[in-house]
Design a protein around this motif. Structure first.
Motif, PDB file in Angstrom:
ATOM      1  N   HIS A   6     -22.960   2.014 -56.043  1.00 37.92           N
ATOM      2  CA  HIS A   6     -23.755   1.035 -55.583  1.00 37.92           C
ATOM      3  C   HIS A   6     -25.237   1.125 -54.840  1.00 37.92           C
ATOM      4  CE1 HIS A   6     -24.120  -2.842 -52.457  1.00 37.92           C
ATOM      5  NE2 HIS A   6     -24.394  -2.271 -51.859  1.00 37.92           N
ATOM      6  N   ASP A   7     -25.314   1.978 -54.566  1.00 39.38           N
ATOM      7  CA  ASP A   7     -26.994   2.467 -54.541  1.00 39.38           C
ATOM      8  C   ASP A   7     -27.400   2.191 -55.810  1.00 39.38           C
ATOM      9  OD1 ASP A   7     -26.336   2.994 -51.638  1.00 39.38           O
ATOM     10  OD2 ASP A   7     -25.952   5.137 -51.752  1.00 39.38           O
TER      11      ASP A   7
ATOM     12  N   ARG B  83     -17.866   4.927 -55.440  1.00 37.98           N
ATOM     13  CA  ARG B  83     -17.736   3.145 -55.563  1.00 37.98           C
ATOM     14  C   ARG B  83     -19.617   3.393 -54.573  1.00 37.98           C
ATOM     15  NH1 ARG B  83     -15.462   1.713 -60.082  1.00 37.98           N
ATOM     16  NH2 ARG B  83     -13.817   2.010 -60.166  1.00 37.98           N
ATOM     17  N   GLU B  84     -19.528   3.716 -54.083  1.00 32.84           N
ATOM     18  CA  GLU B  84     -20.523   3.879 -52.807  1.00 32.84           C
ATOM     19  C   GLU B  84     -21.746   4.294 -53.541  1.00 32.84           C
ATOM     20  OE1 GLU B  84     -19.510   5.587 -49.016  1.00 32.84           O
ATOM     21  OE2 GLU B  84     -18.249   4.173 -48.811  1.00 32.84           O
ATOM     22  N   ARG B  85     -21.444   5.347 -54.019  1.00 34.21           N
ATOM     23  CA  ARG B  85     -22.736   6.142 -54.663  1.00 34.21           C
ATOM     24  C   ARG B  85     -23.080   4.896 -56.253  1.00 34.21           C
ATOM     25  NH1 ARG B  85     -23.588  11.659 -54.237  1.00 34.21           N
ATOM     26  NH2 ARG B  85     -22.633  11.920 -51.501  1.00 34.21           N
TER      27      ARG B  85
ATOM     28  N   ASP C  98     -10.014   8.601 -51.112  1.00 33.82           N
ATOM     29  CA  ASP C  98     -10.504   8.858 -50.483  1.00 33.82           C
ATOM     30  C   ASP C  98     -12.417   9.443 -51.921  1.00 33.82           C
ATOM     31  OD1 ASP C  98     -10.112   7.648 -48.263  1.00 33.82           O
ATOM     32  OD2 ASP C  98     -10.084   9.660 -47.326  1.00 33.82           O
TER      33      ASP C  98
ATOM     34  N   ALA D 154     -13.237   5.904 -53.120  1.00 31.56           N
ATOM     35  CA  ALA D 154     -14.942   5.517 -52.272  1.00 31.56           C
ATOM     36  C   ALA D 154     -16.357   5.772 -52.159  1.00 31.56           C
ATOM     37  CB  ALA D 154     -13.579   4.837 -51.473  1.00 31.56           C
ATOM     38  N   THR D 155     -16.092   7.511 -52.638  1.00 34.72           N
ATOM     39  CA  THR D 155     -17.237   7.714 -52.124  1.00 34.72           C
ATOM     40  C   THR D 155     -18.362   7.511 -53.496  1.00 34.72           C
ATOM     41  OG1 THR D 155     -16.899   9.327 -50.405  1.00 34.72           O
ATOM     42  CG2 THR D 155     -18.984   9.849 -51.653  1.00 34.72           C
TER      43      THR D 155
END
Length: 237
Positions: free
Chosen positions: A122-123, A118-120, A112, A115-116
């Protein structure tokens, strides 16, 4: 500036209100909305946040303790302007602390949390494609959040506190001496760090992180940024 519930919430004790103002001022400094050398008038900040000068003074003293504000007798408070030597010390401290944070994070990170991250990333990619001062500030802030998330994953609350101060001071150094505002290779480095964490390769994560710090420091020169008026810097869109 008229405050609403999203800025300073309801009735607060003096100490809590001072902490809230400290956080807003720190965010403005870290986001480079308040440039180094900007005068922080107790009277003006008090009007903007609808508090007494005593409360403002407590907030400024807290920021002075963190090294983000310089208080001069009979002159007032100013956003700190780090010297080249202070800038070198900030990055020397990061080299001492962050490799161990990366090693600890590699042993604790969960799917998890990956995944967090990876989101950062992407931003960060999105922000790197945007133009303008606000996008650049957001990119720098996103980069700093990457290190704070890494320290949080490492599970050491004391080191996380140290990193909060180091990230803030790093942002101040970049505001004074950064050529581009952020290392052009920063996003790739973050991705490489995350790859090592995902593989639980502690030594590789530490090595890539050290290389990344080298890249950031190599992007520094003696360029200054222009000041933004206090009212504009504290305005939250």
């Amino acid at each position: 500036m008229t405050l609403d519930d999203s800025t300073i919430p309801g009735p607060l004790a003096g100490e809590d209100r001072a902490a809230a103002i400290r956080d807003h001022l720190r965010d403005a400094i870290v986001d480079r909305r308040l440039a180094p050398g900007t005068k922080l008038s107790e009277a003006e900040v008090g009007v903007l946040f609808e508090v007494s000068r005593t409360v403002v003074r407590a907030a400024l003293q807290a920021l002075a303790y963190e090294g983000l504000v310089r208080i001069e007798r009979n002159r007032g408070a100013f956003v700190a302007t780090p010297t080249p030597e202070e800038a070198r010390q900030v990055f020397a401290a990061r080299r001492l602390i962050e490799p161990d944070i990366a090693r600890a994070a590699a042993g604790r990170i969960t799917p998890d949390e990956i995944a967090t991250f990876r989101e950062r990333l992407h931003d960060e990619s999105r922000l790197m494609g945007e133009r303008g001062p606000s996008a650049r500030r957001a990119e720098i802030r996103a980069s700093g959040d990457f290190y704070l998330l890494l320290a949080s994953v490492a599970g050491n609350a004391i080191l996380l506190k140290f990193m909060e101060e180091l990230v803030a001071r790093s942002s101040l150094v970049i505001a004074v001496y950064g050529r581009s505002g952020a290392s052009s290779c920063g996003h790739n480095d973050h991705g490489n760090i995350l790859d090592a964490l995902e593989q639980r390769d502690a030594n590789q994560a530490a090595l890539v992180l050290l290389t990344h710090i080298d890249h950031i420091e190599a992007d520094l020169d003696l360029r200054n940024t222009d000041n933004m008026p206090l009212r504009d810097a504290l305005h939250r869109s």
